[in-house]
Design a protein around this motif. Structure first.
Motif, PDB file in Angstrom:
ATOM      1  N   GLY A 205     -10.508   8.815   0.230  1.00 12.73           N
ATOM      2  CA  GLY A 205     -10.377   8.268   1.564  1.00 12.73           C
ATOM      3  C   GLY A 205      -9.560   7.220   1.706  1.00 12.73           C
ATOM      4  N   HIS A 206      -9.200   6.515   0.449  1.00 16.78           N
ATOM      5  CA  HIS A 206      -8.438   4.970   0.444  1.00 16.78           C
ATOM      6  C   HIS A 206      -7.190   5.406  -0.228  1.00 16.78           C
ATOM      7  N   ILE A 207      -6.732   4.060  -0.463  1.00 16.68           N
ATOM      8  CA  ILE A 207      -5.329   3.970  -1.135  1.00 16.68           C
ATOM      9  C   ILE A 207      -5.468   3.505  -2.642  1.00 16.68           C
ATOM     10  N   VAL A 208      -4.743   4.393  -3.657  1.00 16.32           N
ATOM     11  CA  VAL A 208      -4.792   4.089  -4.969  1.00 16.32           C
ATOM     12  C   VAL A 208      -3.507   3.578  -5.513  1.00 16.32           C
ATOM     13  N   VAL A 209      -3.078   2.698  -6.210  1.00 16.44           N
ATOM     14  CA  VAL A 209      -2.232   1.921  -6.561  1.00 16.44           C
ATOM     15  C   VAL A 209      -2.113   1.944  -7.961  1.00 16.44           C
ATOM     16  N   MET A 210      -1.023   2.557  -8.825  1.00 13.34           N
ATOM     17  CA  MET A 210      -1.146   2.847 -10.230  1.00 13.34           C
ATOM     18  C   MET A 210       0.225   2.504 -10.736  1.00 13.34           C
ATOM     19  N   GLY A 211       0.077   2.506 -12.081  1.00 12.24           N
ATOM     20  CA  GLY A 211       1.593   2.163 -12.926  1.00 12.24           C
ATOM     21  C   GLY A 211       2.121   3.687 -13.087  1.00 12.24           C
ATOM     22  N   ARG A 212       3.212   3.727 -13.725  1.00 14.85           N
ATOM     23  CA  ARG A 212       3.817   5.281 -14.290  1.00 14.85           C
ATOM     24  C   ARG A 212       2.990   5.943 -15.078  1.00 14.85           C
ATOM     25  N   ARG A 213       2.601   5.029 -16.236  1.00 14.41           N
ATOM     26  CA  ARG A 213       1.820   5.763 -17.202  1.00 14.41           C
ATOM     27  C   ARG A 213       0.533   6.212 -16.759  1.00 14.41           C
ATOM     28  N   THR A 214      -0.125   5.568 -15.954  1.00 16.93           N
ATOM     29  CA  THR A 214      -1.108   6.036 -15.211  1.00 16.93           C
ATOM     30  C   THR A 214      -1.090   7.410 -14.402  1.00 16.93           C
ATOM     31  N   GLN A 215      -0.095   7.403 -13.735  1.00 17.41           N
ATOM     32  CA  GLN A 215       0.309   8.532 -12.886  1.00 17.41           C
ATOM     33  C   GLN A 215       0.562   9.884 -13.906  1.00 17.41           C
ATOM     34  N   GLN A 216       1.200   9.548 -15.056  1.00 18.60           N
ATOM     35  CA  GLN A 216       1.424  10.471 -15.854  1.00 18.60           C
ATOM     36  C   GLN A 216       0.183  11.197 -16.658  1.00 18.60           C
ATOM     37  N   SER A 217      -0.753  10.223 -16.607  1.00 18.11           N
ATOM     38  CA  SER A 217      -2.123  10.643 -17.361  1.00 18.11           C
ATOM     39  C   SER A 217      -3.055  11.323 -16.506  1.00 18.11           C
ATOM     40  N   LEU A 218      -2.693  11.426 -15.076  1.00 19.95           N
ATOM     41  CA  LEU A 218      -3.616  12.052 -14.175  1.00 19.95           C
ATOM     42  C   LEU A 218      -3.671  13.569 -14.483  1.00 19.95           C
ATOM     43  N   ILE A 228      -4.302   8.384  -0.548  1.00 14.57           N
ATOM     44  CA  ILE A 228      -3.022   7.957  -0.611  1.00 14.57           C
ATOM     45  C   ILE A 228      -2.463   7.239  -2.073  1.00 14.57           C
ATOM     46  N   ASN A 229      -1.557   7.936  -2.782  1.00 13.99           N
ATOM     47  CA  ASN A 229      -1.217   7.692  -4.079  1.00 13.99           C
ATOM     48  C   ASN A 229       0.172   6.965  -4.078  1.00 13.99           C
ATOM     49  N   ILE A 230       0.149   5.539  -4.706  1.00 22.90           N
ATOM     50  CA  ILE A 230       1.140   4.761  -4.673  1.00 22.90           C
ATOM     51  C   ILE A 230       1.446   4.599  -6.329  1.00 22.90           C
ATOM     52  N   VAL A 231       2.618   4.790  -6.747  1.00 23.65           N
ATOM     53  CA  VAL A 231       3.216   4.124  -7.990  1.00 23.65           C
ATOM     54  C   VAL A 231       3.938   3.127  -7.852  1.00 23.65           C
ATOM     55  N   LEU A 232       3.475   2.016  -8.736  1.00 23.77           N
ATOM     56  CA  LEU A 232       4.465   0.557  -8.851  1.00 23.77           C
ATOM     57  C   LEU A 232       5.020   0.867 -10.092  1.00 23.77           C
ATOM     58  N   SER A 233       6.515   0.826  -9.977  1.00 24.52           N
ATOM     59  CA  SER A 233       7.480   1.064 -11.375  1.00 24.52           C
ATOM     60  C   SER A 233       8.746   0.604 -10.842  1.00 24.52           C
ATOM     61  N   ARG A 234       9.221  -0.282 -11.648  1.00 21.37           N
ATOM     62  CA  ARG A 234      10.689  -0.568 -11.411  1.00 21.37           C
ATOM     63  C   ARG A 234      11.765   0.360 -11.512  1.00 21.37           C
ATOM     64  N   PHE A 242       3.586  11.257  -4.130  1.00 18.64           N
ATOM     65  CA  PHE A 242       3.288   9.790  -4.501  1.00 18.64           C
ATOM     66  C   PHE A 242       4.422   9.106  -3.591  1.00 18.64           C
ATOM     67  N   SER A 243       3.873   7.962  -3.287  1.00 17.50           N
ATOM     68  CA  SER A 243       4.870   6.733  -2.823  1.00 17.50           C
ATOM     69  C   SER A 243       5.406   6.241  -3.858  1.00 17.50           C
ATOM     70  N   VAL A 244       6.487   5.861  -4.158  1.00 13.32           N
ATOM     71  CA  VAL A 244       7.118   5.033  -5.206  1.00 13.32           C
ATOM     72  C   VAL A 244       7.458   3.592  -4.774  1.00 13.32           C
ATOM     73  N   CYS A 245       7.023   2.450  -5.311  1.00 16.97           N
ATOM     74  CA  CYS A 245       7.685   1.271  -4.898  1.00 16.97           C
ATOM     75  C   CYS A 245       8.052   0.516  -6.186  1.00 16.97           C
ATOM     76  N   HIS A 246       9.179  -0.118  -6.060  1.00 15.13           N
ATOM     77  CA  HIS A 246       9.924  -0.526  -7.201  1.00 15.13           C
ATOM     78  C   HIS A 246       9.794  -2.101  -7.287  1.00 15.13           C
ATOM     79  N   SER A 247       9.219  -2.812  -6.345  1.00 14.38           N
ATOM     80  CA  SER A 247       8.714  -4.084  -6.628  1.00 14.38           C
ATOM     81  C   SER A 247       7.398  -4.450  -5.769  1.00 14.38           C
ATOM     82  N   LEU A 248       6.901  -5.681  -6.040  1.00  9.97           N
ATOM     83  CA  LEU A 248       5.719  -5.956  -5.206  1.00  9.97           C
ATOM     84  C   LEU A 248       6.156  -6.169  -3.688  1.00  9.97           C
TER      85      LEU A 248
END
Length: 335
Positions: A205-218, A228-234, A242-248
């Motif tokens: 029910g919440h928001i999870v933020v992860m890196g690209r490798r973590t996303q690929q390991s799901l 709500i799934n967010i990937v942080l990757s340049r 997934f929502s992808v963010c390329h910067s902080l």
């Protein structure tokens, strides 16, 4: 130049004060050869010097930088200007104020920069946040903790800022073995059913933020359901679900929209190692599964000993044959 520590004071009393300070912290973390190490709580303080103006929110931050001191000063001034700071009036209202307080092994006594800051030991709104992150920092022959205990300081009004006391309300969740290992070859060290259930219970029910490798390991590299799934990757492109963010900056903007729409949502950082290190300065609490024993690992959780303390649990609570579950919270006030 060898990296060195610098302590900053940040304050704002116009507009959305807390969000302006958060924006400044995010920009500080993107300055060349500089990284944000830790941030104090936010404090509400009465105006200083010129009293006919709104109250301030103040905090302190520790950074590590390889920039020459004056280059760092000019970088902070550029951030002030970018966030709307205009120096019309001494001690007057301002959108954002960023002061250099002290620097490891460095001093300065020029018209442009005096370091340590000449008012550091006289102002509660500087000392109280600094006490959160650097209680043993020595200034003018005494520690910040000792300066804070002075009666003249104790008489100044300051309090934790209600509703906005954290630099950013992030939480982390991780499972680490006795050596701090969290992963091997992009996978978890163990798949313990009780740990999986614990993870789901906290994050559903919440928001999870992860890196690209973590996303690929799901499982199936698919988004976690009910979150709500967010990937942080340049470099990562679009990923379905997934929502992808390329910067902080992109991440903060997205989280701001999501939490504004539903404030009850928590934001959980779920890994991996690089993302944990990157977001640690913005983290208030950590749900840590301590795996019994040691495993082969190539990814490790950051050392959090100095910055976090474990909340007291009832004896025997949250213990299994494989792991123990604990919650760590950021230390405040030199705890």
């Amino acid at each position: 130049m060898r990296p060195y520590a610098v302590w900053l004071s940040l304050g704002a009393n116009l507009g959305d004060r807390a969000e302006t300070i958060r924006a400044a912290l995010r920009q500080i973390d993107t300055v060349t050869a500089t990284r944000l190490v830790q941030v104090a709580s936010f404090y509400e303080t009465a105006p200083w010097g010129k009293l006919d103006q709104p109250g301030f929110i103040n905090t302190a931050a520790e950074i590590e930088t390889s920039l020459p001191l004056y280059d760092l000063l000019h970088a902070m001034q550029r951030i002030e200007q970018a966030l709307g700071r205009v120096r019309h009036e001494h001690w007057g209202a301002r959108t954002i104020d960023i002061d250099l307080l002290a620097a490891e092994g460095k001093t300065s006594d020029t018209a442009e920069l005096r370091l340590p800051h000449p008012y550091l030991t006289e102002r509660a709104f500087v000392l109280r946040p600094l006490l959160d992150i650097a209680p043993e920092l020595v200034v003018a022959g005494r520690t910040v903790r000792d300066w804070w205990a002075e009666p003249a300081i104790q008489g100044q009004q300051i309090s934790r800022a209600a509703e906005v006391s954290s630099p950013w309300p992030l939480q982390m969740i991780a499972a680490a073995d006795e050596a701090g290992g969290i992963g091997l070859a992009g996978q978890l060290l163990v798949h313990a059913p009780e740990d999986m259930a614990h993870f789901k219970d906290l994050t559903l029910g919440h928001i999870v933020v992860m890196g690209r490798r973590t996303q690929q390991s799901l499982p199936g590299a698919a988004p976690l359901q009910g979150r709500i799934n967010i990937v942080l990757s340049r470099t990562q492109g679009d990923i379905p679900g997934f929502s992808v963010c390329h910067s902080l900056t992109e991440l903060w903007q997205l989280l701001g929209r999501l939490t504004l729409a539903q404030p009850q949502r928590k934001v959980w950082c779920i890994g991996g190692g690089e993302i944990y290190r990157l977001l640690l300065p913005y983290t208030e609490a950590i749900a840590l599964t301590r795996l019994r024993g040691r495993y082969r690992a190539d990814t490790f959780f950051p050392d959090i000993t100095a910055q976090f303390r474990e909340e007291v649990q009832t004896a025997g609570e949250a213990q299994t044959a494989v792991a123990s579950f604990c919650r760590l919270v950021r230390r405040h006030g030199g705890q």
